[in-house]
Design an enzyme around this catalytic site. Sequence first.
Site, PDB file in Angstrom:
ATOM      1  N   ASP A   1      11.554  -0.521  -1.316  1.00  0.00           N
ATOM      2  CA  ASP A   1      11.135  -1.928  -1.434  1.00  0.00           C
ATOM      3  C   ASP A   1      12.031  -2.788  -2.312  1.00  0.00           C
ATOM      4  O   ASP A   1      11.793  -3.984  -2.461  1.00  0.00           O
ATOM      5  CB  ASP A   1       9.676  -1.999  -1.920  1.00  0.00           C
ATOM      6  CG  ASP A   1       9.458  -1.263  -3.251  1.00  0.00           C
ATOM      7  OD1 ASP A   1      10.413  -1.167  -4.050  1.00  0.00           O
ATOM      8  OD2 ASP A   1       8.322  -0.793  -3.480  1.00  0.00           O
TER       9      ASP A   1
ATOM     10  N   PRO B   1       0.826  -1.214   0.000  1.00  0.00           N
ATOM     11  CA  PRO B   1       0.000   0.000   0.000  1.00  0.00           C
ATOM     12  C   PRO B   1       0.854   1.256   0.000  1.00  0.00           C
ATOM     13  O   PRO B   1       1.960   1.266   0.552  1.00  0.00           O
ATOM     14  CB  PRO B   1      -0.783  -0.097   1.311  1.00  0.00           C
ATOM     15  CG  PRO B   1      -0.611  -1.477   1.805  1.00  0.00           C
ATOM     16  CD  PRO B   1       0.666  -1.997   1.238  1.00  0.00           C
ATOM     17  N   ASP B   2       0.345   2.317  -0.648  1.00  0.00           N
ATOM     18  CA  ASP B   2       1.041   3.606  -0.540  1.00  0.00           C
ATOM     19  C   ASP B   2       0.589   4.287   0.747  1.00  0.00           C
ATOM     20  O   ASP B   2      -0.180   3.724   1.530  1.00  0.00           O
ATOM     21  CB  ASP B   2       0.816   4.474  -1.795  1.00  0.00           C
ATOM     22  CG  ASP B   2      -0.646   4.775  -2.051  1.00  0.00           C
ATOM     23  OD1 ASP B   2      -1.452   4.646  -1.109  1.00  0.00           O
ATOM     24  OD2 ASP B   2      -0.992   5.143  -3.186  1.00  0.00           O
ATOM     25  N   PHE B   3       1.078   5.488   0.981  1.00  0.00           N
ATOM     26  CA  PHE B   3       0.717   6.190   2.209  1.00  0.00           C
ATOM     27  C   PHE B   3      -0.655   6.847   2.103  1.00  0.00           C
ATOM     28  O   PHE B   3      -1.346   7.009   3.074  1.00  0.00           O
ATOM     29  CB  PHE B   3       1.730   7.301   2.496  1.00  0.00           C
ATOM     30  CG  PHE B   3       2.984   6.835   3.176  1.00  0.00           C
ATOM     31  CD1 PHE B   3       3.111   5.534   3.633  1.00  0.00           C
ATOM     32  CD2 PHE B   3       4.039   7.709   3.396  1.00  0.00           C
ATOM     33  CE1 PHE B   3       4.265   5.102   4.266  1.00  0.00           C
ATOM     34  CE2 PHE B   3       5.195   7.296   4.026  1.00  0.00           C
ATOM     35  CZ  PHE B   3       5.309   5.991   4.454  1.00  0.00           C
ATOM     36  N   ARG B   4      -1.004   7.264   0.886  1.00  0.00           N
ATOM     37  CA  ARG B   4      -2.114   8.192   0.786  1.00  0.00           C
ATOM     38  C   ARG B   4      -3.437   7.626   0.286  1.00  0.00           C
ATOM     39  O   ARG B   4      -4.479   8.185   0.548  1.00  0.00           O
ATOM     40  CB  ARG B   4      -1.716   9.398  -0.062  1.00  0.00           C
ATOM     41  CG  ARG B   4      -1.139  10.496   0.808  1.00  0.00           C
ATOM     42  CD  ARG B   4      -0.341  11.481   0.030  1.00  0.00           C
ATOM     43  NE  ARG B   4       1.073  11.256   0.254  1.00  0.00           N
ATOM     44  CZ  ARG B   4       1.765  11.780   1.250  1.00  0.00           C
ATOM     45  NH1 ARG B   4       1.198  12.591   2.095  1.00  0.00           N
ATOM     46  NH2 ARG B   4       3.033  11.502   1.413  1.00  0.00           N
TER      47      ARG B   4
ATOM     48  N   HIS C   1      15.520   7.457  -0.771  1.00  0.00           N
ATOM     49  CA  HIS C   1      15.051   7.242   0.609  1.00  0.00           C
ATOM     50  C   HIS C   1      15.650   5.980   1.223  1.00  0.00           C
ATOM     51  O   HIS C   1      15.137   5.463   2.209  1.00  0.00           O
ATOM     52  CB  HIS C   1      13.510   7.179   0.655  1.00  0.00           C
ATOM     53  CG  HIS C   1      12.875   8.523   0.381  1.00  0.00           C
ATOM     54  ND1 HIS C   1      11.526   8.674   0.195  1.00  0.00           N
ATOM     55  CD2 HIS C   1      13.412   9.765   0.272  1.00  0.00           C
ATOM     56  CE1 HIS C   1      11.267   9.964  -0.036  1.00  0.00           C
ATOM     57  NE2 HIS C   1      12.389  10.636  -0.002  1.00  0.00           N
TER      58      HIS C   1
ATOM     59  N   ASN D   1      11.022   4.785  -3.210  1.00  0.00           N
ATOM     60  CA  ASN D   1      10.622   3.541  -2.553  1.00  0.00           C
ATOM     61  C   ASN D   1      11.816   2.844  -1.905  1.00  0.00           C
ATOM     62  O   ASN D   1      12.949   2.971  -2.363  1.00  0.00           O
ATOM     63  CB  ASN D   1       9.958   2.599  -3.556  1.00  0.00           C
ATOM     64  CG  ASN D   1       8.673   3.190  -4.097  1.00  0.00           C
ATOM     65  OD1 ASN D   1       8.116   4.105  -3.493  1.00  0.00           O
ATOM     66  ND2 ASN D   1       8.215   2.696  -5.231  1.00  0.00           N
TER      67      ASN D   1
END
Length: 245
Positions: A106, A34-37, A121, A104
């Site tokens: 990931d 899932p994304d944050f928003r 990040h 990302n």
Amino acid sequence: MDEKMIRDTAHILVQKKPWIVLTGAGISTESGIPDFRSPGTGLWENVDPMEILSVRTLREDPRTFYRLGLSVLLRFRDAAPNLAHHILARWEREGLTNGVITQNIDDLHRRAGSKRVLEIHGHLRSFLCEQCGSDTPTTEVEKQVKSRVPPLCGCGGLLRPRVVLFGDMLPPVFQEAEELARCHPLMVIGSSLQVSPANFLPSLAPVLGVINREPTSFDQRAVFVLRQSAAETLTALDKFVKELV
Ligand code: NAD
């Protein structure tokens, strides 16, 4: 999907190549992360990522940081690259793109085969010792935190994830990202462009394109804006790009 719009965009991609790609959490939602928003996805329903994944929580409440924040982050590791990651890796081999700047953590671009990946990040492959600077594999840290928080390096120093936490300085690779964005067309995929300073990069780019489900504040500057799923959009674009090169 509007076929004319996809065909026109494929023309722009080929004409202006090579592109640099800036990706965000939206490219990995189709891999199950899932994304944050986007609402209702569950990942951050009970915790505020800006609070939990912060330098302040790491220092002042390591138990919460490692037990709650880290366990959410580590769920990312079960995911596999989706079609969008795979197409981008092939576009790089074929010269349509010249690398990916990703927000990302990931690892899905690398695992799909992309070679030039600027992880502005950070990543979750290992943990950094704040004292001696050495790396410890994430699997080892996971074992440690079951019985001891915070996890420690053999030298006694604190081990922290190699991700950029809220309140951290950006890594030196961000400067490289700025240089790339300045001298290439930039294709944004799956980012709300609300997180600073990554959202500074589109303003540097000579040409901008956006593939994102929701509008972004940069859409007006973009030579194309496609508001659909990243995997479906790249698959559709790829079909026309193949005919053009
Ligand atoms: P964001 O959550 O702010 O925005 C994601 C955007 O992607 C949204 O605008 C959404 O509409 C769009 N989107 C979602 N699914 C999509 C799809 N399948 N196709 C096209 N668009 C889609 O993400 P952000 O801009 O990357 O900023 C959030 C921060 O959260 C970043 O710093 C990132 O490091 C971090 N994050 C990373 C991951 C990951 O590593 N996969 C996951 C969650 C958050």
